[in-house]
Design a protein around this motif. Structure first.
Motif, PDB file in Angstrom:
ATOM      1  N   TYR A  42      -6.240 -35.057  54.077  1.00 19.12           N
ATOM      2  CA  TYR A  42      -7.489 -35.066  53.302  1.00 19.12           C
ATOM      3  C   TYR A  42      -8.549 -34.156  53.927  1.00 19.12           C
ATOM      4  O   TYR A  42      -9.740 -34.283  53.628  1.00 19.12           O
ATOM      5  CB  TYR A  42      -8.027 -36.490  53.195  1.00 19.12           C
ATOM      6  CG  TYR A  42      -6.988 -37.495  52.765  1.00 19.12           C
ATOM      7  CD1 TYR A  42      -6.314 -37.356  51.553  1.00 19.12           C
ATOM      8  CD2 TYR A  42      -6.653 -38.576  53.573  1.00 19.12           C
ATOM      9  CE1 TYR A  42      -5.341 -38.266  51.160  1.00 19.12           C
ATOM     10  CE2 TYR A  42      -5.688 -39.499  53.186  1.00 19.12           C
ATOM     11  CZ  TYR A  42      -5.035 -39.333  51.989  1.00 19.12           C
ATOM     12  OH  TYR A  42      -4.073 -40.233  51.595  1.00 19.12           O
ATOM     13  N   LEU A  45     -11.640 -32.462  52.267  1.00 21.02           N
ATOM     14  CA  LEU A  45     -12.861 -33.197  51.891  1.00 21.02           C
ATOM     15  C   LEU A  45     -13.918 -33.174  52.990  1.00 21.02           C
ATOM     16  O   LEU A  45     -15.038 -33.665  52.776  1.00 21.02           O
ATOM     17  CB  LEU A  45     -12.511 -34.656  51.569  1.00 21.02           C
ATOM     18  CG  LEU A  45     -11.592 -34.881  50.362  1.00 21.02           C
ATOM     19  CD1 LEU A  45     -11.260 -36.358  50.233  1.00 21.02           C
ATOM     20  CD2 LEU A  45     -12.228 -34.363  49.084  1.00 21.02           C
ATOM     21  N   GLU A  46     -13.596 -32.615  54.142  1.00 19.92           N
ATOM     22  CA  GLU A  46     -14.523 -32.682  55.274  1.00 19.92           C
ATOM     23  C   GLU A  46     -15.868 -32.025  54.975  1.00 19.92           C
ATOM     24  O   GLU A  46     -16.919 -32.558  55.329  1.00 19.92           O
ATOM     25  CB  GLU A  46     -13.898 -32.036  56.510  1.00 19.92           C
ATOM     26  CG  GLU A  46     -14.809 -32.084  57.725  1.00 19.92           C
ATOM     27  CD  GLU A  46     -14.149 -31.589  58.999  1.00 19.92           C
ATOM     28  OE1 GLU A  46     -14.892 -31.227  59.935  1.00 19.92           O
ATOM     29  OE2 GLU A  46     -12.901 -31.557  59.061  1.00 19.92           O
ATOM     30  N   ARG A  48     -17.412 -31.643  52.144  1.00 17.55           N
ATOM     31  CA  ARG A  48     -18.210 -32.490  51.254  1.00 17.55           C
ATOM     32  C   ARG A  48     -18.854 -33.631  52.052  1.00 17.55           C
ATOM     33  O   ARG A  48     -20.018 -33.999  51.806  1.00 17.55           O
ATOM     34  CB  ARG A  48     -17.334 -33.080  50.154  1.00 17.55           C
ATOM     35  CG  ARG A  48     -16.718 -32.062  49.210  1.00 17.55           C
ATOM     36  CD  ARG A  48     -16.111 -32.785  48.015  1.00 17.55           C
ATOM     37  NE  ARG A  48     -15.139 -31.957  47.317  1.00 17.55           N
ATOM     38  CZ  ARG A  48     -14.510 -32.310  46.205  1.00 17.55           C
ATOM     39  NH1 ARG A  48     -14.766 -33.508  45.679  1.00 17.55           N
ATOM     40  NH2 ARG A  48     -13.633 -31.519  45.632  1.00 17.55           N
ATOM     41  N   ILE A  49     -18.102 -34.196  52.970  1.00 18.39           N
ATOM     42  CA  ILE A  49     -18.628 -35.289  53.802  1.00 18.39           C
ATOM     43  C   ILE A  49     -19.798 -34.783  54.639  1.00 18.39           C
ATOM     44  O   ILE A  49     -20.838 -35.443  54.755  1.00 18.39           O
ATOM     45  CB  ILE A  49     -17.514 -35.863  54.690  1.00 18.39           C
ATOM     46  CG1 ILE A  49     -16.447 -36.548  53.833  1.00 18.39           C
ATOM     47  CG2 ILE A  49     -18.082 -36.837  55.715  1.00 18.39           C
ATOM     48  CD1 ILE A  49     -15.216 -36.989  54.595  1.00 18.39           C
ATOM     49  N   LEU A 126      -7.054 -35.115  45.454  1.00 20.69           N
ATOM     50  CA  LEU A 126      -8.278 -35.190  46.249  1.00 20.69           C
ATOM     51  C   LEU A 126      -9.491 -35.610  45.427  1.00 20.69           C
ATOM     52  O   LEU A 126     -10.394 -36.282  45.930  1.00 20.69           O
ATOM     53  CB  LEU A 126      -8.537 -33.851  46.931  1.00 20.69           C
ATOM     54  CG  LEU A 126      -7.508 -33.440  48.000  1.00 20.69           C
ATOM     55  CD1 LEU A 126      -7.903 -32.106  48.606  1.00 20.69           C
ATOM     56  CD2 LEU A 126      -7.402 -34.508  49.090  1.00 20.69           C
ATOM     57  N   GLU A 127      -9.524 -35.206  44.169  1.00 21.48           N
ATOM     58  CA  GLU A 127     -10.668 -35.580  43.334  1.00 21.48           C
ATOM     59  C   GLU A 127     -10.695 -37.086  43.091  1.00 21.48           C
ATOM     60  O   GLU A 127     -11.764 -37.710  43.104  1.00 21.48           O
ATOM     61  CB  GLU A 127     -10.634 -34.823  42.007  1.00 21.48           C
ATOM     62  CG  GLU A 127     -10.846 -33.323  42.144  1.00 21.48           C
ATOM     63  CD  GLU A 127     -12.141 -32.988  42.868  1.00 21.48           C
ATOM     64  OE1 GLU A 127     -13.154 -33.681  42.623  1.00 21.48           O
ATOM     65  OE2 GLU A 127     -12.135 -32.049  43.673  1.00 21.48           O
ATOM     66  N   TRP A 130     -11.866 -38.604  46.304  1.00 21.78           N
ATOM     67  CA  TRP A 130     -13.300 -38.389  46.517  1.00 21.78           C
ATOM     68  C   TRP A 130     -14.137 -39.328  45.649  1.00 21.78           C
ATOM     69  O   TRP A 130     -15.186 -39.823  46.087  1.00 21.78           O
ATOM     70  CB  TRP A 130     -13.669 -36.944  46.235  1.00 21.78           C
ATOM     71  CG  TRP A 130     -15.137 -36.672  46.364  1.00 21.78           C
ATOM     72  CD1 TRP A 130     -16.021 -36.383  45.370  1.00 21.78           C
ATOM     73  CD2 TRP A 130     -15.911 -36.721  47.567  1.00 21.78           C
ATOM     74  NE1 TRP A 130     -17.283 -36.228  45.862  1.00 21.78           N
ATOM     75  CE2 TRP A 130     -17.252 -36.426  47.220  1.00 21.78           C
ATOM     76  CE3 TRP A 130     -15.607 -36.970  48.893  1.00 21.78           C
ATOM     77  CZ2 TRP A 130     -18.277 -36.381  48.144  1.00 21.78           C
ATOM     78  CZ3 TRP A 130     -16.633 -36.922  49.828  1.00 21.78           C
ATOM     79  CH2 TRP A 130     -17.937 -36.631  49.466  1.00 21.78           C
ATOM     80  N   SER A 131     -13.695 -39.588  44.432  1.00 19.69           N
ATOM     81  CA  SER A 131     -14.432 -40.504  43.561  1.00 19.69           C
ATOM     82  C   SER A 131     -14.480 -41.909  44.148  1.00 19.69           C
ATOM     83  O   SER A 131     -15.403 -42.687  43.856  1.00 19.69           O
ATOM     84  CB  SER A 131     -13.790 -40.549  42.166  1.00 19.69           C
ATOM     85  OG  SER A 131     -12.498 -41.140  42.232  1.00 19.69           O
ATOM     86  N   GLU A 134     -16.725 -41.260  47.896  1.00 19.56           N
ATOM     87  CA  GLU A 134     -18.155 -40.920  47.802  1.00 19.56           C
ATOM     88  C   GLU A 134     -19.065 -42.149  47.807  1.00 19.56           C
ATOM     89  O   GLU A 134     -20.028 -42.202  48.588  1.00 19.56           O
ATOM     90  CB  GLU A 134     -18.400 -40.067  46.560  1.00 19.56           C
ATOM     91  CG  GLU A 134     -19.812 -39.504  46.490  1.00 19.56           C
ATOM     92  CD  GLU A 134     -19.995 -38.562  45.324  1.00 19.56           C
ATOM     93  OE1 GLU A 134     -20.924 -37.739  45.372  1.00 19.56           O
ATOM     94  OE2 GLU A 134     -19.207 -38.641  44.358  1.00 19.56           O
TER      95      GLU A 134
END
Length: 291
Positions: A42, A45-46, A48-49, A126-127, A130-131, A134
């Motif tokens: 994953y 996604l880093e 975005r975090i 991943l989407e 992420w949902s 988040e």
């Protein structure tokens, strides 16, 4: 609102496919330093975090950990590399012919060769993750910020009290300064009389006192010190990321009070200067934990 740089927060979420937990903690740091730990698959996604953290926090060392448990088996597909199998088959036929070997080339033999059959796992969505991640991340960051604000409020109240204590001592110094000059005048006259110069020209005595007054004048330093104290309290009232500004003001206060101590030459003022420096040092330790 003033925030400290120390805090902790946690968030969690679960869906049919995933269960995840987010933990975030922060400590003192001169700048914003974010360290993210999450499973390698994953890693995309880093960023975005990091952006989410930066929207909530301006300064501090932030350690954020994401744990993900998959609750369902990932979709897997078996792929046959027919071209590679054909190449193995042709090579075996050539080898059998060259060595004049008996036997047949069957499917059991071919599938034992590397990469003829490959098991492929579908890429993670991943989407979808992420949902789920988040809102859990938002919960963890909200808890972290709430803790930082609560501690920051305590720090601010203590710092305001100490700033007022400094101002009170500055007022005492300013009130004492004229008395220092009067005492100098009296001591000068007493010494002159002791040395047999009782008839010395009063104008020369006045000139000496005036010179002393010029050398020991601390009015400007007291004015600047009071101004720094007011700015310090105003910054605390304003809130936000004021840590660096407060630290700068404390440095300026220390510089002014050091000058006062050097110029005054009076025991009472020196004692007040020591008291102020003690308060400033305690304030500096507190400010190191403010965002």
């Amino acid at each position: 609102m003033v925030r400290s740089m120390t805090g902790f927060g946690r968030g969690s979420a679960q869906s049919e496919d995933y269960r995840l937990a987010v933990e975030v903690r922060s400590v003192n740091h001169r700048f914003l330093d974010i360290a993210v730990r999450l499973p390698r698959e994953y890693a995309a996604l880093e960023e975005r975090i990091r952006r989410a953290v930066a929207r909530h926090i301006e300064r501090g060392r932030v350690d954020l950990t994401v744990r993900v448990d998959r609750l369902t088996s990932p979709v897997r597909t078996v792929r046959v590399d027919t071209g590679l199998a054909q190449a193995y088959y042709e090579a075996l036929k050539e080898l059998r012919k060259h060595l004049r070997l008996p036997g047949s080339i069957d499917i059991d033999l071919l599938i034992d060769f590397p990469d003829v059959l490959r098991v492929e796992q579908a890429e993670e969505d991943l989407e979808a993750l992420w949902s789920l991640l988040e809102p859990a991340l938002a919960t963890a960051l909200a808890e972290l910020v709430a803790m930082r604000e609560a501690e920051g409020g305590e720090l601010a109240r203590d710092l305001v009290r100490r700033a007022r204590a400094v101002e009170e001592r500055v007022d005492a110094i300013a009130a004492r300064a004229p008395e220092v000059l009067k005492e100098y005048h009296r001591r000068l006259l007493a010494r002159l009389q002791e040395w047999g110069h009782g008839g010395l020209d009063p104008e020369r005595v006045a000139a000496e006192v005036a010179l002393m007054a010029e050398r020991s004048d601390i009015a400007e330093e007291c004015v600047r010190l009071r101004s720094h104290c007011r700015q310090f309290r105003a910054s605390l009232a304003e809130g936000g990321a004021v840590g660096r500004r407060l630290d700068f003001l404390l440095q300026e206060m220390h510089r002014e009070v050091t000058t006062i101590g050097a110029k005054a030459g009076d025991l009472a003022i020196s004692t007040l200067v020591v008291d102020i420096k003690t308060e400033l040092e305690k304030m500096r330790e507190q400010v190191q934990n403010i965002e």
